[in-house]
Design a protein around this motif. Structure first.
Motif, short mmCIF file in Angstrom:
data_model
loop_
_atom_site.label_atom_id
_atom_site.label_comp_id
_atom_site.label_asym_id
_atom_site.label_seq_id
_atom_site.Cartn_x
_atom_site.Cartn_y
_atom_site.Cartn_z
N GLY A 209 0.79 -1.22 0.00
CA GLY A 209 0.00 0.00 0.00
C GLY A 209 0.82 1.27 0.00
O GLY A 209 0.32 2.34 0.36
N TYR A 210 2.08 1.17 -0.40
CA TYR A 210 2.96 2.35 -0.48
C TYR A 210 3.31 2.64 -1.95
O TYR A 210 4.48 2.77 -2.30
N ASP A 211 2.29 2.75 -2.77
CA ASP A 211 2.49 2.99 -4.20
C ASP A 211 3.35 4.22 -4.47
O ASP A 211 4.07 4.27 -5.47
N GLN A 212 3.24 5.23 -3.61
CA GLN A 212 3.97 6.48 -3.85
C GLN A 212 5.47 6.30 -3.79
O GLN A 212 6.22 7.16 -4.26
N PHE A 213 5.94 5.15 -3.25
CA PHE A 213 7.37 4.88 -3.19
C PHE A 213 7.80 3.83 -4.21
O PHE A 213 8.93 3.35 -4.17
N SER A 214 6.91 3.46 -5.10
CA SER A 214 7.24 2.52 -6.16
C SER A 214 8.21 3.17 -7.14
O SER A 214 8.02 4.32 -7.53
N PRO A 215 9.27 2.46 -7.54
CA PRO A 215 10.21 3.05 -8.51
C PRO A 215 9.54 3.53 -9.79
O PRO A 215 9.87 4.60 -10.29
N SER A 216 8.61 2.75 -10.31
CA SER A 216 7.96 3.16 -11.56
C SER A 216 7.13 4.42 -11.37
O SER A 216 7.11 5.29 -12.24
N TYR A 217 6.46 4.56 -10.23
CA TYR A 217 5.61 5.74 -9.99
C TYR A 217 6.42 6.97 -9.61
O TYR A 217 5.93 8.09 -9.75
N THR A 218 7.64 6.77 -9.10
CA THR A 218 8.45 7.93 -8.77
C THR A 218 9.27 8.42 -9.97
O THR A 218 9.75 9.55 -9.97
N ILE A 219 9.44 7.54 -10.96
CA ILE A 219 10.11 7.96 -12.20
C ILE A 219 9.08 8.36 -13.24
O ILE A 219 9.24 9.36 -13.95
N PHE A 220 7.99 7.60 -13.32
CA PHE A 220 6.92 7.86 -14.29
C PHE A 220 5.59 7.97 -13.54
O PHE A 220 4.80 7.02 -13.53
N PRO A 221 5.33 9.10 -12.91
CA PRO A 221 4.18 9.22 -12.00
C PRO A 221 2.88 9.57 -12.72
O PRO A 221 2.14 10.47 -12.31
N PHE A 222 2.56 8.84 -13.78
CA PHE A 222 1.42 9.22 -14.62
C PHE A 222 0.17 8.42 -14.29
O PHE A 222 -0.91 8.73 -14.80
N SER A 223 0.30 7.40 -13.45
CA SER A 223 -0.85 6.56 -13.11
C SER A 223 -1.19 6.65 -11.63
O SER A 223 -1.83 5.75 -11.08
N ILE A 224 -0.74 7.70 -10.99
CA ILE A 224 -0.98 7.89 -9.57
C ILE A 224 -1.23 9.37 -9.33
O ILE A 224 -0.71 10.22 -10.05
N ALA A 225 -2.06 9.65 -8.33
CA ALA A 225 -2.35 11.04 -8.00
C ALA A 225 -1.08 11.77 -7.58
O ALA A 225 -0.11 11.15 -7.13
N GLN A 226 -1.09 13.08 -7.74
CA GLN A 226 0.09 13.89 -7.41
C GLN A 226 0.53 13.64 -5.97
O GLN A 226 -0.26 13.67 -5.05
N GLN A 227 1.84 13.40 -5.80
CA GLN A 227 2.44 13.15 -4.49
C GLN A 227 3.43 14.27 -4.16
O GLN A 227 3.91 14.98 -5.05
N PRO A 228 3.75 14.45 -2.87
CA PRO A 228 4.80 15.42 -2.51
C PRO A 228 6.12 15.07 -3.21
O PRO A 228 6.45 13.90 -3.38
N MET A 229 6.86 16.07 -3.57
CA MET A 229 8.08 15.85 -4.33
C MET A 229 9.10 15.00 -3.58
O MET A 229 9.88 14.26 -4.19
N TRP A 230 9.10 15.07 -2.26
CA TRP A 230 10.11 14.33 -1.50
C TRP A 230 9.97 12.82 -1.67
O TRP A 230 10.96 12.09 -1.48
N THR A 231 8.78 12.34 -2.02
CA THR A 231 8.57 10.90 -2.13
C THR A 231 9.43 10.27 -3.22
O THR A 231 9.80 9.10 -3.11
N VAL A 232 9.75 11.03 -4.26
CA VAL A 232 10.50 10.44 -5.37
C VAL A 232 11.94 10.12 -4.98
O VAL A 232 12.60 9.31 -5.65
N PHE A 233 12.42 10.73 -3.90
CA PHE A 233 13.82 10.53 -3.52
C PHE A 233 14.03 9.30 -2.64
O PHE A 233 15.18 8.90 -2.41
N ILE A 234 12.95 8.67 -2.16
CA ILE A 234 13.10 7.51 -1.30
C ILE A 234 13.65 6.31 -2.08
O ILE A 234 14.72 5.78 -1.73
#
Length: 259
Positions: A209-234
């Motif tokens: 249930g932590y989709d916002q930290f998925s590598p694919s969603y943090t590189i290509f975040p087109f299938s998930i609602a907008q997340q805080p920018m810091w999430t992509v760095f995890i």
């Protein structure tokens, strides 16, 4: 000496065959995706077209695409024992580091253009062609995505910064593959691990249930609602730590590996 060896590597790899391969990596999947989506989706903004162009193929195959840029060229040198012969004229550490640097440069550039070329097409070329019809929102919610926070800077800065982000991630996955090639004796396994890691971490984060930290969603975040920018760095930070560990391991074992 390192700078000279990097130039040698770049001059060696910059040939017609490689350029054709890189152009195919950049253009084939976005072109196929464009013809698949142009009449099958409702677009409210030109940016929506760009987001759709980078869905499906590129996010799924991303680690494979960046490995194909340069990393696979190293397999032939291992099979032909070419590396052992180079130790006569150049330190092994310098030679391997030049390979890693060349790999990083080329994979970064190609991954950057895999995103930036579709961005330029969607935002600046397609409006003149008028192939895709834009519809009024009529009260429908616009699905804003991560990195659109940068749009206050303008469309072009957003496109450049986001493309740089994808380029940086592409460089990381390609570096992982090359480090593993230098460490392991089984090329197929070494080249497969980055893709398996990418798929497994996507599956685990989504299953928990932590989709916002998925590598694919943090590189290509087109299938998930907008997340805080810091999430992509995890996931990026975790990948960076893995590369540091692999780098130290290679440093300690390279003379045993290539004795």
């Amino acid at each position: 000496m390192l700078g000279h060896q990097i130039k040698v590597e770049l001059n060696r790899i910059l040939n017609g065959k490689q350029i054709i391969k890189w152009l195919l990596l950049i253009f084939v999947f976005p072109t196929i995706q464009f013809f698949l989506i142009k009449d099958n989706y409702v677009f409210y903004r030109q940016l929506d077209l760009f987001l759709r162009l980078n869905s499906n193929f590129v996010p799924l195959l991303f680690p494979i695409l960046v490995v194909l840029v340069y990393t696979t060229e190293f397999v032939g040198e291992q099979k032909n024992n070419f590396i052992q012969y180079t130790r006569i004229r150049i330190p092994l550490s310098t030679y391997l580091l030049s390979k890693l640097t060349t790999n990083a440069i080329l994979s970064f550039i190609i991954a950057f253009f895999i995103i930036f070329i579709p961005f330029v097409f969607a935002m600046y070329i397609e409006p003149f062609l008028g192939i895709v019809k834009l519809y009024p929102t009529e009260g429908n919610p616009i699905p804003y995505t991560t990195f659109e926070q940068l749009l206050f800077l303008g469309n072009l800065p957003y496109g450049i910064i986001y493309s740089l982000w994808v380029g940086l991630n592409g460089m990381m996955y390609a570096t992982m593959a090359l480090l593993l090639l230098m460490i392991l004796e089984k090329p197929f396994i070494a080249l497969s691990i980055p893709f398996i890691y990418y798929l497994m971490t996507n599956y685990i984060t989504q299953a928990l249930g932590y989709d916002q930290f998925s590598p694919s969603y943090t590189i290509f975040p087109f299938s998930i609602a907008q997340q805080p920018m810091w999430t992509v760095f995890i996931p990026f930070s975790i990948l960076f730590i893995i590369l540091v560990i692999l780098g130290f391991y290679l440093k300690e074992t390279m003379y045993i590996r290539y004795e």
